[in-house]
Scaffold this motif. Structure first.
Motif, PDB file in Angstrom:
ATOM      1  N   ARG A 181      65.781 -70.045  53.952  1.00 18.52           N
ATOM      2  CA  ARG A 181      66.787 -70.418  54.941  1.00 18.52           C
ATOM      3  C   ARG A 181      68.021 -70.835  54.173  1.00 18.52           C
ATOM      4  O   ARG A 181      67.936 -71.660  53.233  1.00 18.52           O
ATOM      5  N   LEU A 182      69.171 -70.264  54.551  1.00 21.19           N
ATOM      6  CA  LEU A 182      70.430 -70.659  53.909  1.00 21.19           C
ATOM      7  C   LEU A 182      71.095 -71.705  54.801  1.00 21.19           C
ATOM      8  O   LEU A 182      71.435 -71.406  55.946  1.00 21.19           O
ATOM      9  N   PHE A 183      71.226 -72.896  54.279  1.00 16.75           N
ATOM     10  CA  PHE A 183      71.880 -73.954  55.061  1.00 16.75           C
ATOM     11  C   PHE A 183      72.266 -75.113  54.166  1.00 16.75           C
ATOM     12  O   PHE A 183      71.732 -75.280  53.064  1.00 16.75           O
ATOM     13  N   ARG A 184      73.221 -75.875  54.653  1.00 20.12           N
ATOM     14  CA  ARG A 184      73.532 -77.154  54.019  1.00 20.12           C
ATOM     15  C   ARG A 184      73.088 -78.220  55.004  1.00 20.12           C
ATOM     16  O   ARG A 184      73.461 -78.188  56.172  1.00 20.12           O
ATOM     17  N   LYS A 185      72.285 -79.172  54.498  1.00 16.73           N
ATOM     18  CA  LYS A 185      71.699 -80.119  55.446  1.00 16.73           C
ATOM     19  C   LYS A 185      72.745 -81.031  56.090  1.00 16.73           C
ATOM     20  O   LYS A 185      72.537 -81.523  57.192  1.00 16.73           O
ATOM     21  N   GLU A 186      73.882 -81.193  55.424  1.00 20.91           N
ATOM     22  CA  GLU A 186      74.915 -82.053  56.001  1.00 20.91           C
ATOM     23  C   GLU A 186      75.740 -81.325  57.070  1.00 20.91           C
ATOM     24  O   GLU A 186      76.567 -81.952  57.728  1.00 20.91           O
ATOM     25  N   TRP A 187      75.517 -80.034  57.243  1.00 18.79           N
ATOM     26  CA  TRP A 187      76.226 -79.288  58.279  1.00 18.79           C
ATOM     27  C   TRP A 187      75.360 -79.145  59.526  1.00 18.79           C
ATOM     28  O   TRP A 187      74.132 -79.099  59.441  1.00 18.79           O
ATOM     29  N   SER A 188      76.015 -79.012  60.689  1.00 16.24           N
ATOM     30  CA  SER A 188      75.290 -78.779  61.946  1.00 16.24           C
ATOM     31  C   SER A 188      74.701 -77.369  61.931  1.00 16.24           C
ATOM     32  O   SER A 188      75.123 -76.503  61.148  1.00 16.24           O
ATOM     33  N   ASP A 189      73.721 -77.134  62.842  1.00 20.72           N
ATOM     34  CA  ASP A 189      73.152 -75.779  62.964  1.00 20.72           C
ATOM     35  C   ASP A 189      74.248 -74.770  63.297  1.00 20.72           C
ATOM     36  O   ASP A 189      74.240 -73.633  62.825  1.00 20.72           O
ATOM     37  N   LYS A 190      75.224 -75.223  64.108  1.00 18.33           N
ATOM     38  CA  LYS A 190      76.294 -74.315  64.523  1.00 18.33           C
ATOM     39  C   LYS A 190      77.156 -73.894  63.323  1.00 18.33           C
ATOM     40  O   LYS A 190      77.469 -72.721  63.140  1.00 18.33           O
ATOM     41  N   LYS A 191      77.520 -74.897  62.520  1.00 14.19           N
ATOM     42  CA  LYS A 191      78.331 -74.609  61.328  1.00 14.19           C
ATOM     43  C   LYS A 191      77.543 -73.733  60.341  1.00 14.19           C
ATOM     44  O   LYS A 191      78.075 -72.755  59.796  1.00 14.19           O
TER      45      LYS A 191
END
Ligand code: NI
Length: 135
Positions: A16-26
């Motif tokens: 999963r590509l994500f930054r935990k400090e960002w919202s799911d939308k971002k």
């Protein structure tokens, strides 16, 4: 004379590509489908290229059996059928994009090779999307 020898390998892995400090939308706006909070898999195709002088005694740059075993122990055993974010320590803090996976694979293989050999890692995340890293 320098020759490049290459070995192909394959592994399946989830990420999963994500930054935990960002919202799911971002995250969705930046990473698209690859930010799916429930993870998803890719069939990764790896090509490892080793360039060096041909040993006059063996005629080899590197014994392919050794390269095959090295890819198995350092890449396949650690990444195949794994959740990269959760099961591969390097990706606890690093986003497991194809770019970063290629860098991690390079860093795992490089110390095991003859220092005179140069290494390039090509990683296909999909049949059309691939990255290369050579240090
Ligand atoms: Ni993905």
């Amino acid at each position: 004379m320098k020759v490049t020898v290459s070995r192909k390998a394959h592994f399946n892995a989830a990420h999963r590509l994500f930054r935990k400090e960002w919202s799911d939308k971002k995250n969705n706006s930046v990473f698209g489908k690859c930010s799916n909070p429930h993870y998803h898999g890719h069939n990764y195709e790896l090509i490892v290229h080793v360039t060096g002088l041909v040993d006059p005694k063996t005629g080899y740059v590197i014994d392919m059996k050794i390269l095959k075993e090295l890819i198995k122990s350092e890449v396949e055993d650690k990444m195949d059928h794994k959740n990269l974010n959760e099961e591969v320590p390097e990706f606890v803090e690093m986003i497991p994009t194809a770019e970063n996976i290629a860098i991690v694979i390079y860093n795992k293989l490089k110390p095991h090779l003859n220092s005179k050999h140069s290494l390039e890692v090509t990683l296909y995340e999909t049949p059309r999307n691939f990255v290369s890293y050579s240090g």
